[in-house]
Design a protein around this motif. Structure first.
Motif, PDB file in Angstrom:
ATOM      1  N   GLU A  94       0.829  -1.208   0.000  1.00  0.00           N
ATOM      2  CA  GLU A  94       0.000   0.000   0.000  1.00  0.00           C
ATOM      3  C   GLU A  94       0.861   1.255   0.000  1.00  0.00           C
ATOM      4  N   ASP A  95       1.906   1.255   0.813  1.00  0.00           N
ATOM      5  CA  ASP A  95       2.809   2.404   0.886  1.00  0.00           C
ATOM      6  C   ASP A  95       3.999   2.277  -0.062  1.00  0.00           C
ATOM      7  N   CYS A  96       4.088   1.155  -0.745  1.00  0.00           N
ATOM      8  CA  CYS A  96       5.152   0.899  -1.724  1.00  0.00           C
ATOM      9  C   CYS A  96       6.544   0.983  -1.101  1.00  0.00           C
ATOM     10  N   VAL A  97       6.713   0.302   0.030  1.00  0.00           N
ATOM     11  CA  VAL A  97       8.022   0.268   0.691  1.00  0.00           C
ATOM     12  C   VAL A  97       8.361  -1.152   1.114  1.00  0.00           C
ATOM     13  N   ILE A  98       9.655  -1.371   1.292  1.00  0.00           N
ATOM     14  CA  ILE A  98      10.173  -2.639   1.773  1.00  0.00           C
ATOM     15  C   ILE A  98      11.156  -2.351   2.900  1.00  0.00           C
ATOM     16  N   HIS A  99      11.018  -3.073   3.990  1.00  0.00           N
ATOM     17  CA  HIS A  99      11.925  -2.932   5.125  1.00  0.00           C
ATOM     18  C   HIS A  99      13.058  -3.935   4.928  1.00  0.00           C
ATOM     19  N   VAL A 100      14.260  -3.430   4.833  1.00  0.00           N
ATOM     20  CA  VAL A 100      15.423  -4.252   4.532  1.00  0.00           C
ATOM     21  C   VAL A 100      16.180  -4.528   5.828  1.00  0.00           C
ATOM     22  N   ASN A 101      16.175  -5.785   6.234  1.00  0.00           N
ATOM     23  CA  ASN A 101      16.882  -6.206   7.439  1.00  0.00           C
ATOM     24  C   ASN A 101      18.238  -6.766   7.033  1.00  0.00           C
ATOM     25  N   ARG A 102      19.258  -5.955   7.175  1.00  0.00           N
ATOM     26  CA  ARG A 102      20.600  -6.338   6.750  1.00  0.00           C
ATOM     27  C   ARG A 102      21.244  -7.320   7.725  1.00  0.00           C
ATOM     28  N   LEU A 103      22.022  -8.219   7.169  1.00  0.00           N
ATOM     29  CA  LEU A 103      22.820  -9.141   7.959  1.00  0.00           C
ATOM     30  C   LEU A 103      24.230  -8.572   8.107  1.00  0.00           C
ATOM     31  N   LYS A 104      25.108  -9.318   8.728  1.00  0.00           N
ATOM     32  CA  LYS A 104      26.514  -8.931   8.917  1.00  0.00           C
ATOM     33  C   LYS A 104      26.636  -7.575   9.611  1.00  0.00           C
ATOM     34  N   ASN A 105      25.764  -7.339  10.579  1.00  0.00           N
ATOM     35  CA  ASN A 105      25.773  -6.097  11.360  1.00  0.00           C
ATOM     36  C   ASN A 105      25.515  -4.858  10.499  1.00  0.00           C
TER      37      ASN A 105
END
Length: 187
Positions: A56-67
């Motif tokens: 709906e808001d056209c976003v993606i939450h990116v959960n990065r690895l390797k700190n």
């Protein structure tokens, strides 16, 4: 001579085209496009869940690895179209109630090994002369952003790098930054 660790924009286009001819074209094209657009590490994208995406808001939450630093990216229109097509098809897959966006044929979470195999196969079909790995799509994202004129700090934030030294390789190799160096008034 070092082996090239990224794909050109033209090679990305050929790779996406090759994915459309595979066994699971909607899933694979969407996976490859998102991996490139957001500079995902393979495990980050394999771990992507419905709670990470807001269509709906056209976003993606990116959960990065390797700190790495977590961030929120906009979804681009072509990506949203692919994502909607894949999610519609995904409803008919075994494991459709699983939390992960990308499923294996057996209905479980798509594995790193499956992604490596998929990319190598599509790389060959696309006539790409180097052996592909998922991390090459992350590097390709960094180089593409630099070629579009994004500055080092923006690329750093976009890819979630804590240390800018991991980012400078993208901008330092961009020949576009030298255009105009020898123009009148700069001698």
């Amino acid at each position: 001579m070092k082996k090239r660790k990224f794909l050109t924009q033209e090679e990305i286009t050929r790779l996406l085209k090759a994915s459309r001819l595979g066994t699971f074209p909607r899933r694979d094209e969407c996976f490859i496009k998102m991996c490139f657009i957001h500079g995902f590490r393979v495990s980050e994208l394999c771990n992507l869940t419905f709670s990470d995406i807001n269509l709906e808001d056209c976003v993606i939450h990116v959960n990065r690895l390797k700190n790495g630093l977590k961030t929120t990216h906009p979804l681009i229109e072509s990506e949203i179209i692919l994502l909607r097509k894949w999610l519609k098809e995904r409803q008919n897959w075994r494991g459709a109630d699983a939390p992960w966006i990308f499923l294996s044929q057996k209905g479980g979470q798509l594995s790193r090994q499956q992604v490596y195999k998929m990319l190598r196969s599509y790389g060959i079909k696309a006539g790409i002369s180097i052996t592909l790995s998922p991390h090459m799509l992350r590097h390709s994202c960094g180089y593409a952003l630099a070629n579009k004129g994004a500055d080092t700090r923006l690329i750093q934030d976009y890819l979630g790098h804590r240390n800018i030294q991991h980012t400078v390789l993208y901008t330092s190799s961009n020949p576009e930054r030298f255009i105009g160096v020898w123009q009148k008034g700069r001698q």
